[in-house]
Write a protein that holds these residues in place. Structure first.
Motif, PDB file in Angstrom:
ATOM      1  N   UNK A   1       0.854  -1.203   0.000  1.00 16.85           N
ATOM      2  CA  UNK A   1       0.000   0.000   0.000  1.00 16.85           C
ATOM      3  C   UNK A   1       0.881   1.241   0.000  1.00 16.85           C
ATOM      4  N   UNK A   2       1.528   1.493  -1.089  1.00 20.67           N
ATOM      5  CA  UNK A   2       2.397   2.670  -1.122  1.00 20.67           C
ATOM      6  C   UNK A   2       1.721   3.784  -1.895  1.00 20.67           C
ATOM      7  N   UNK A   3       1.056   4.651  -1.163  1.00 22.29           N
ATOM      8  CA  UNK A   3       0.393   5.773  -1.819  1.00 22.29           C
ATOM      9  C   UNK A   3       0.458   6.964  -0.879  1.00 22.29           C
ATOM     10  N   UNK A   4       0.095   8.120  -1.397  1.00 27.92           N
ATOM     11  CA  UNK A   4       0.140   9.338  -0.600  1.00 27.92           C
ATOM     12  C   UNK A   4      -0.826   9.228   0.589  1.00 27.92           C
TER      13      UNK A   4
ATOM     14  N   UNK B   1      -1.692   6.557   2.194  1.00 26.59           N
ATOM     15  CA  UNK B   1      -1.128   5.698   3.238  1.00 26.59           C
ATOM     16  C   UNK B   1      -0.113   6.491   4.054  1.00 26.59           C
ATOM     17  N   UNK B   2       0.623   7.362   3.355  1.00 26.37           N
ATOM     18  CA  UNK B   2       1.611   8.202   4.038  1.00 26.37           C
ATOM     19  C   UNK B   2       0.914   9.135   5.035  1.00 26.37           C
ATOM     20  N   UNK B   3      -0.317   9.494   4.715  1.00 24.10           N
ATOM     21  CA  UNK B   3      -1.083  10.343   5.631  1.00 24.10           C
ATOM     22  C   UNK B   3      -1.773   9.530   6.724  1.00 24.10           C
ATOM     23  N   UNK B   4      -1.685   8.210   6.595  1.00 27.86           N
ATOM     24  CA  UNK B   4      -2.252   7.354   7.640  1.00 27.86           C
ATOM     25  C   UNK B   4      -3.567   6.708   7.267  1.00 27.86           C
ATOM     26  N   UNK B   5      -3.965   6.830   5.988  1.00 26.74           N
ATOM     27  CA  UNK B   5      -5.242   6.231   5.554  1.00 26.74           C
ATOM     28  C   UNK B   5      -4.975   4.977   4.722  1.00 26.74           C
ATOM     29  N   UNK B   6      -5.437   3.848   5.222  1.00 25.78           N
ATOM     30  CA  UNK B   6      -5.241   2.584   4.505  1.00 25.78           C
ATOM     31  C   UNK B   6      -6.530   2.215   3.762  1.00 25.78           C
TER      32      UNK B   6
END
Lengths: 253, 247
Positions: free
Chosen positions: B112-115, B117-122
């Motif tokens: 799950x490598x996306x922006x 996910x970086x913000x904490x949303x899976x």
């Protein structure tokens, strides 16, 4: 008898400490006697505080807090990536040393000098003060945060790396949460420090209450000065209280 | 001629030292069949942790060959392989200020490598999968709690959840039940063995307690001074065998 290395260090530091104090006249009681007479005269002129001028200075004080707020946050936003790049457990030496050099360079210049530089660049007013506070904040926070990030538990880093997390995710999910407590604590401390620091930037025309303090000092209106200082103390104490609330609300028990 | 069973993890004469003139691991050769349950035993400082770190790609071996899923690998491991190996360190490596669910979701980071996910949303399906794992591990009711508020056994379960979330083919675990009482440790290991059988995961874990080792059906590898001194099925393993192999 052989003196242990720690004993030698203790003796050397003690000797240096006493010699520096002596050099500056710490052991000359007559100086203190003369000084205490001056102090009592000053205190007599500074008390009781005169709050009547506060309506005039209130706006300048609010500007000081606003400068500290904007400058601290701006500095924080710039310091954060520099701190990440200066952590040896995350980046190779070339990146780390470049980031650390940048932070050291910014830290070398005191806020008052930054204020003069920004008054030259953007003119008189709070914008110059905000920029000077921001750059000083960058210098300090990037060093403190860099050391904090470097101290992240290696097992946590290893475990998060182990799930296949790349560097940005490692920072997001291991480094930041592990350091969250200290990140917030140091940010709040920096804000509090910046309120005090920004209260003298007005000396050089960079906005805030500093200009008023300068005028009170020059015209020897010490009672008005005391009133302003008490107000600044109140704001700093309020910030401390607010910081405590934030820590309790968001961080580890 | 019988065909060789497929091995997820195989090594040939692997050597490792933290310093150039030091040998912490010496001539390690082993082959772990897919879905097998393997336990490493040995005295403190014998090289168990180092062995797991070298096999997991955290440390570079100096000599010999390591094959993961049939392919020879080198340090650092490529991301695709890294994601297929779950690693549970001795102190678990959980992020204490995050919740149980957040820690488990971290296992999905390799896919799950996306922006967002970086913000904490899976993605929703990953959250559902994480919740399902927590339910399997018996700690669904703790999903929203921070790690610092959990007991030792619950933390162990979270670490397993994070590793399973990765959907790994191999799990390496370093004495991760050593801080627990025997009953809880046994429960945790049973759970891992069950999951391993169901998903055909290969386990390699360093162990301390002889009693626990005997309880589980698998094989035991004994390591002494960085060298494999012997291996045998766990049902034939006892103190006498251990002492013999450590002599």
């Amino acid at each position: 008898m052989k003196i242990p290395a720690s004993g030698v260090v203790f003796i050397l530091i003690s000797a240096a400490f006493i010699s520096v104090l002596a050099q500056f006249g710490f052991f000359m009681p007559e100086q203190f006697v003369k000084g205490s007479a001056n102090l009592s005269r000053f205190l007599a002129e500074a008390f009781p505080p005169d709050f009547s001028a506060l309506s005039k200075t209130g706006e300048a004080l609010a500007e000081t807090v606003k400068m500290a707020f904007a400058g601290t946050l701006l500095g924080f936003l710039i310091a954060f990536p520099i701190a990440i790049f200066s952590a040896r457990n995350l980046f190779p030496p070339a990146v780390v040393y470049s980031a650390r050099f940048t932070a050291a360079l910014l830290r070398t210049v005191p806020p008052l000098l930054w204020a003069i530089i920004f008054v030259i660049i953007v003119g008189l007013g709070p914008l110059a003060g905000t920029f000077s506070i921001a750059l000083y904040t960058v210098g300090y926070l990037s060093k403190l945060y860099g050391e904090l990030f470097e101290g992240t538990d290696p097992e946590v880093l290893e475990a998060v790396k182990g799930v296949g997390a790349t560097k940005p995710y490692l920072v997001r999910y291991a480094v930041i949460p592990e350091g969250a407590n200290a990140i917030l604590s140091q940010l709040l401390f920096m804000f509090e420090y910046n309120i005090r620091a920004s209260s003298i930037l007005g000396f050089v025309g960079a906005g805030g209450i500093g200009f008023q303090i300068y005028v009170y000092l020059q015209t020897m209106e010490y009672r008005n000065l005391t009133a302003v200082l008490i107000l600044i103390l109140g704001i700093v104490l309020f910030m401390d209280f607010l910081g405590g609330l934030l820590r309790r609300r968001f961080l580890l028990a | 001629m019988s065909s060789e069973p497929p091995f997820n993890l195989r090594t040939e004469n692997v050597w490792f030292g933290y310093q150039p003139d030091e040998c912490v691991l010496k001539d390690i050769s082993l082959a772990l069949p897919n879905g097998s349950f393997n336990m490493v035993m040995g005295a403190s400082g014998s090289g168990k942790t180092t062995l797991l770190k070298v096999l997991g790609g955290f440390l570079p071996h100096q000599r010999g060959k390591i094959y993961l899923f049939g392919e020879e690998t080198n340090h650092p491991l490529p991301g695709v392989l890294r994601a297929r190996i779950g690693y549970i360190p001795q102190q678990l490596g959980l992020v204490r200020s995050l919740t149980v669910l957040d820690n488990v979701l971290m296992g999905a980071l390799s896919r799950c490598r996306s922006f967002s996910t970086l913000l904490g949303f899976f993605p929703k399906k990953e959250i559902e999968h994480a919740r399902m794992l927590l339910a399997q591990l018996g700690i669904a009711h703790k999903a929203g709690e921070k790690i610092i508020h959990l007991s030792g056994g619950e933390r162990q379960r979270v670490a397993i959840g994070r590793t399973l979330m990765q959907k790994p083919s191999i799990i390496l675990a370093d004495e991760f039940v050593s801080d627990l009482d025997l009953k809880t440790a046994s429960e945790i290991l049973s759970l891992m063995q069950q999951i391993g059988r169901k998903d055909h995961v290969t386990f390699l874990m360093s162990m301390h307690e002889l009693q626990l080792v005997k309880e589980f059906n698998g094989s035991v590898i004994v390591i002494k001074d960085g060298n494999i001194s012997g291996a045998c099925p766990s049902n034939q393993f006892d103190r006498a065998v251990l002492e013999e192999l450590l002599r």
